[in-house]
Write an enzyme that holds these catalytic residues in place. Sequence first.
Site, short mmCIF file in Angstrom:
data_model
loop_
_atom_site.label_atom_id
_atom_site.label_comp_id
_atom_site.label_asym_id
_atom_site.label_seq_id
_atom_site.Cartn_x
_atom_site.Cartn_y
_atom_site.Cartn_z
CG HIS A 99 38.23 39.09 35.91
ND1 HIS A 99 38.95 39.01 34.74
CD2 HIS A 99 37.00 39.55 35.56
CE1 HIS A 99 38.20 39.42 33.73
NE2 HIS A 99 37.01 39.74 34.21
CE1 TYR A 125 34.08 48.07 30.87
CE2 TYR A 125 33.29 45.95 30.10
CZ TYR A 125 34.33 46.76 30.50
OH TYR A 125 35.62 46.28 30.51
CB THR A 152 38.95 43.66 27.78
OG1 THR A 152 39.30 44.37 28.98
CG2 THR A 152 38.92 42.16 28.05
#
Length: 795
Positions: free
Chosen positions: A480, A596, A609
């Site tokens: 990630h 979230y 993001t």
Amino acid sequence: MAEAHQAVGFQFTVHPDGVDIKLSQEVIKNIYLSGVTAWKKRAILFKNGVLAGLYPASPSSWLIVVIAMMSSLYTRIDLSLGMIAVIKENLPHKGSAVPLLNRDCMSMQTRAVVSAILFATGLWISFIYLMRYSLKALLSYHGWIFESHGKMSTSTKVWLRLVKMFSGRRPLLYSFQAALPRLPVPSVDDTIWRYLESVRPLLDSEQYNQMEMLAHNFREAEAAQLQRYLIFKSWWATNYVSDWWEEYIYLRSRGPIMVNSNFYIMDLLYVTPTHRQAARAGNVVHALLQYRRKLERGEHEPLRALGTVPMCSTQMERMFNTTRIPGIETDIVQHLTDRKHLVVYHKGRFFQVWLYTGGRHLLPSELETQFQRILNDTSEPQPGELKLAALTAGDRVPWARARVKHFSHGLNKTSLDAIESAAFFLSLDEEPQGYDPSTANSLDNYAKSLLHGKCYDRWFDKSFTLISYPNGKIGVNVEHSWADAPIVGHMLEYVLATDCFHLGYTEEGHCKGDVNRGLPHPTRLQWQISKECQEVIETSYLSAKQIADDVDFHGYLFADFGKGLIKKCRTSPDAFIQLALQLAQFRDQGVFCLTYESSMTRMFRDGRTETVRSCTSEAVAFVMAMEDASATNAQRLALFRKAAEKHQNMYRLAMTGSGIDRHLFCLYIVSKYLGVDSPFLKKVLSEPWKLSTSQTPQQQLNLVDINKFPQYVGAGGGFGPVADDGYGVSYIIIGENLITFHISSKFSSPDTNSSRFGQRIQKAMTDIQTLFKLENDKINGHMKCVQVANGKKHI
């Protein structure tokens, strides 16, 4: 053997009459073709680099400006307002005060031409910067995103035309990078106010008053100093968030990245183009190589919102040839260029496969041959080789120490270098997976296989691991730190469309093309793994297996209705689903929690993001009305619309740089650097996200028309639970009539159950849809009454 013969470029024999040299024409030909390909690649990279650097202008526009200036010399119309004459006077000419220049001076005509070219070039460069900064100013306007869907104002229409005008024609992938605006730093007051608003429904009066006091003290004491440093960074760096986000959220984490950080993306949902494992892997790998070639040359079209507003492409740069390297205190992301091999894992063995021959990519049929050779190989793993990749699944510090101690020399270093420098990692699995409507929990098992597998059959540090199953299904596991899910999702969509609609298969399910048996066999990587290292591997494996066994996963297809029906209700599909998640969460846990939802900030340079805090006061009011038997459907629907509008506004604020959490995160990092203790920031950064959600981006309709080919849809992807006692929910809105949910939690939590939560979501979605159905029935009934009444009056 033919392979051994091809591996030798020349042979020579020494005898009394001299040296007899024999050259292999095939190898010499391959060497020649490789050189030609390399030079062609350099030329294309140079050309595309120039085009991207000059964008939105082009070399042809320079020629037009030069011709216009040259023409003015003959028409005696001075378009330069005297500047050409000034340049001309300063060029070397006879009578110059410098003797050296007198020896080599230009004629009057040459000076006129050169001065016109110099002025035209300067004017052209100024024109480039004017267009670029004009485009940047235009892209800094975000009013368009706050307008209601389908109701575009005149000012936005004019703005869109201006953006198109300044955007030039045929942009390359990185053409807009220099024109993208910087991510703005929100004001401290706005961030604190929005934060307090977001936690109000989650705290009782005493807790909220305490948080208000902490926020007030922070604003009065530390905020101004921290904000100044952050503003300075926003002027200096291209993005004030992204580098710290990558460093502190991902690379400095010392826990396992398997499940906790990595995510997965699935194959096509209903279609398996071939059931031959080697053939499917051959086509997919070839499509990946095509994608990589276009990516390295910058030839992909940039992603643009509304088909006009460009998105940042920086994250795509590290998609291939990238590995996360473990460290004691922090990891690093190692990105290399132009790697010509991949590493394949099968039954505990590692193989190196070269991807090029004769200056070109291996064809799909050639890749199928190589992968089938690996599948047919019956050799046993070397001592310690079987579970070696478990090192990447466990804690980072033991892996970092083992890497230095056991993999920094000899065969181990050579083999590890081959893995870490590979284009990507391929795992040929032994057990079939995929969605099967006739098999219970097939989607659950498929997801767990992609997310963690056996804990030692994926190299979790690679930018992505391609996983190929014996029934022809595929999927990817993604590290990630280097990028977010939409980047890999768009890549996989390209690959699947290329695989199914361009490459194809024979009737027997093999890759198309002739079979080349003369390729050198894949090379086994060699290891010398000591007993001490094997113990470290086993410890990492046991730690990772404990995490994997604790993942409670549930995936299901919601086919009662989809985007089409939701849009007819005149509301946002994402807001509809998020409110359904709030309703499901309350019914499941009996309380509300910090939620979230990930949104992107790629309209800014190097954007990644931002967080949308979906549990709002408006959402809470709607959920409580749904659970209140005395509330009417009209009241519930009114509260739903209010909550949906609030959610959409928050999502838009996050996308346009006015989110809460990235600003607070960066303020906290500055406070740690300065040694400033902030109870408020500590409290904010320690709050758990018990419900973590993300929407997988919709498919690229320019690749596959899902209205024409409804079976060719992806299943999206998912991630592990963020909190020990919470849920992770990923969803993808597929076409008009399908939504796929990926739900994760932990078996060790007595409060959560993924399958149960999936049922709660399904019920919540249906209950909300019923509100609109009842409203429509009421409206239709009213209209019929009016029609009947009007008919009676007419009679």
